[in-house]
Design an enzyme around this catalytic site. Structure first.
Site, mmCIF file in Angstrom:
data_model
loop_
_atom_site.group_PDB
_atom_site.id
_atom_site.type_symbol
_atom_site.label_atom_id
_atom_site.label_comp_id
_atom_site.label_asym_id
_atom_site.label_seq_id
_atom_site.Cartn_x
_atom_site.Cartn_y
_atom_site.Cartn_z
ATOM 1 N N GLN A 62 -46.160 30.131 10.512
ATOM 2 C CA GLN A 62 -46.997 31.312 10.659
ATOM 3 C C GLN A 62 -47.954 31.504 9.475
ATOM 4 O O GLN A 62 -48.912 32.284 9.571
ATOM 5 C CB GLN A 62 -46.127 32.552 10.860
ATOM 6 N N HIS A 234 -32.317 38.153 13.679
ATOM 7 C CA HIS A 234 -33.220 39.308 13.724
ATOM 8 C C HIS A 234 -32.491 40.464 14.402
ATOM 9 O O HIS A 234 -31.838 40.264 15.435
ATOM 10 C CB HIS A 234 -34.452 39.009 14.587
ATOM 11 N N GLU A 237 -35.649 45.392 14.609
ATOM 12 C CA GLU A 237 -36.936 45.383 13.919
ATOM 13 C C GLU A 237 -37.885 46.431 14.490
ATOM 14 O O GLU A 237 -38.613 47.082 13.744
ATOM 15 C CB GLU A 237 -37.583 43.998 14.019
ATOM 16 N N HIS A 271 -34.268 42.356 8.902
ATOM 17 C CA HIS A 271 -34.992 43.608 9.127
ATOM 18 C C HIS A 271 -34.022 44.795 9.185
ATOM 19 O O HIS A 271 -34.048 45.624 8.286
ATOM 20 C CB HIS A 271 -35.870 43.568 10.381
ATOM 21 N N ASP A 322 -40.926 36.028 5.561
ATOM 22 C CA ASP A 322 -41.038 36.131 7.012
ATOM 23 C C ASP A 322 -42.289 35.438 7.558
ATOM 24 O O ASP A 322 -42.347 34.212 7.619
ATOM 25 C CB ASP A 322 -40.990 37.600 7.408
#
Length: 456
Positions: A62, A234, A237, A271, A322
């Protein structure tokens, strides 16, 4: 035997002056303080030595999207609209590009002061979900990037079986993530083979992506077959995620997980933003680590973590970059604190009682991050991995501060430019503020993203 001399160092029991470390096979095997005469010239000499942090949560690919999603489209912007571009991006990503991007990210992490990373790796297959001939092709690319840069790697292959809560079918870009439990366990084994060629501090854990991307029976099966190593997930979030899981499973995500899995020191819940008070206290009591990603959480508009209640309950935490929209250790820590101040309209929030906020943030993230990625690190002590960062305490942003204020200055006044040296399990990868492999890594990255962006 390599030696490191520091004019001062933050040891497990406090500050010490004129510190000499002996390093062997990646670990600290000797530690002396008050060394008469200081540096002798036969060792690496630095100003101020600290335990280096683990970056506990990263999606390296990312990084190449950074800056591409900051244009407001019609309607309400959120995580879910950001995800649309991410899937388009995935439609073009090649194995060579995965490796080139990961290598640059690892260089940037080390230059920012991180010694290790938990790579939450969920791109496994070719376009459309077809397997590579080697199921762990892309895991091996992450391992190759770690080998090239010397970062301490905890590879976390992701279990991603469904496209949404209630066992919805995978679609579009998600097809590159997909594995059923049997194929996932095969992938984990193959990833372990790829990581075996790295130094001994590298390891493989697992990452059930989220409750919405798996289901209770699949999660139980995978956990039963992987009884050791880090487990990352995760969780909570986004408010929409909490609502979807509550409707499907009859409980909020953290609430459900604490009731239905043996959440313990192995776990890192990423998160955990939207929690009730009971969930916050329950997570703290489990001794799992809350994996906080303040820059990304701010970028995506997730909301702030419930920090004061979590600290009061003795909760453990660490930080991660992240989405890698911005890789900065100092900014990650200050954003965590500032998010609490903005919510509570109060200063100096992330500390129990009286004391240094910077020390609470830095040392807490050091030990919590090490736990999350399964490294014997986070402190400067005999026997620990030599995950170390040196900073210039005479930098203009820090030179007015005594030792008792230095970590406050690092977290709130300095940039990552104060980092001079980083060792990852004794590997001296950052020297004089620059990664030893930066030039070659940056060239490869520029070539990779030029081809990738041209095809978007």
């Amino acid at each position: 035997m390599p030696q490191i001399f520091a004019k001062k160092a933050r040891l497990a029991d406090g500050w010490a002056q004129n510190v000499l470390l002996d390093v062997k096979d990646g670990r600290i095997v000797g530690l002396r303080t008050g060394v008469a005469g200081g540096a002798t010239g036969g060792e690496t000499s630095v100003d101020c030595l600290l335990p280096a942090l683990a970056n506990l949560h990263s999606h390296t690919f990312q990084r190449a999207m950074a800056g591409m999603t900051e244009y407001r489209a019609a309607g309400r912007e959120s995580f879910w609209t950001w995800r649309t571009l991410m899937y388009r991006f995935l439609d073009r990503l090649t194995p060579e590009q995965v490796q080139a991007i990961a290598a640059l990210v690892f260089v940037e992490m080390q230059e920012a002061g991180y010694a290790s990373v938990g790579e939450f790796h969920y791109v496994h297959h070719q376009l459309g979900g077809q397997r590579y001939d080697d199921l762990a092709e892309l895991s091996a690319r992450i391992a190759a990037a770690a080998d090239q840069t010397g970062i301490g790697l905890t590879l976390l292959p992701v279990l991603y079986t469904y496209g949404g809560a209630g066992q919805q079918a995978l679609a579009g870009g998600q097809l590159r993530f997909g594995n059923d439990p049997a194929q996932f366990l095969e992938l984990v084994s193959a990833a372990q083979g790829a990581v075996a060629a790295l130094p001994d501090d590298a390891q493989v854990g697992i990452a059930p992506h989220s409750l919405r991307a798996t289901c209770p029976s699949d999660l139980a099966q995978v956990l039963a077959q992987t009884p050791q190593g880090p487990v990352h997930m995760h969780i909570s979030e986004q408010p929409a995620e909490v609502e979807q899981i509550s409707t499907w499973l009859g409980a909020r995500p953290v609430e459900w997980l604490l009731q239905n899995a043996d959440v313990n020191e192995r776990w890192c819940l990423i998160h955990a933003t939207h929690m009730t008070q009971a969930e916050t206290i329950g997570l703290a009591k489990s001794k799992a680590v809350a994996g906080l990603c303040p820059i990304t959480e701010a970028n995506l508009g997730d909301g702030p973590f419930n920090g004061p209640a979590y600290l009061t309950a003795q909760g453990r935490f660490g930080v991660g970059s992240d989405s890698n929209v911005r890789i900065s250790l100092t900014e990650e820590l200050r954003t965590l604190e500032y998010s609490q101040r903005l919510r509570d309209v109060e200063r100096n929030v992330m500390v129990l009682g009286e004391g240094s906020v910077g020390e609470t943030l830095y040392l807490g993230a050091a030990t919590g991050g090490a736990q999350a990625v399964g490294r014997d690190a986070g402190e400067i002590r005999i026997g620990a991995l030599a995950d170390l960062v040196a900073i210039d305490s005479q930098h203009v942003s820090l030179c007015a501060l005594g030792d008792d204020k230095l970590l406050d200055g690092l977290c709130f006044a300095a940039s990552d430019a104060v980092v001079t040296d980083v060792w990852s399990a004794g590997r001296h990868q950052v020297q004089n503020g620059r990664h030893v492999a930066r030039d070659a890594v940056e060239r490869a990255y520029r070539g990779a993203v030029a081809a990738l962006v041209a095809d978007l």
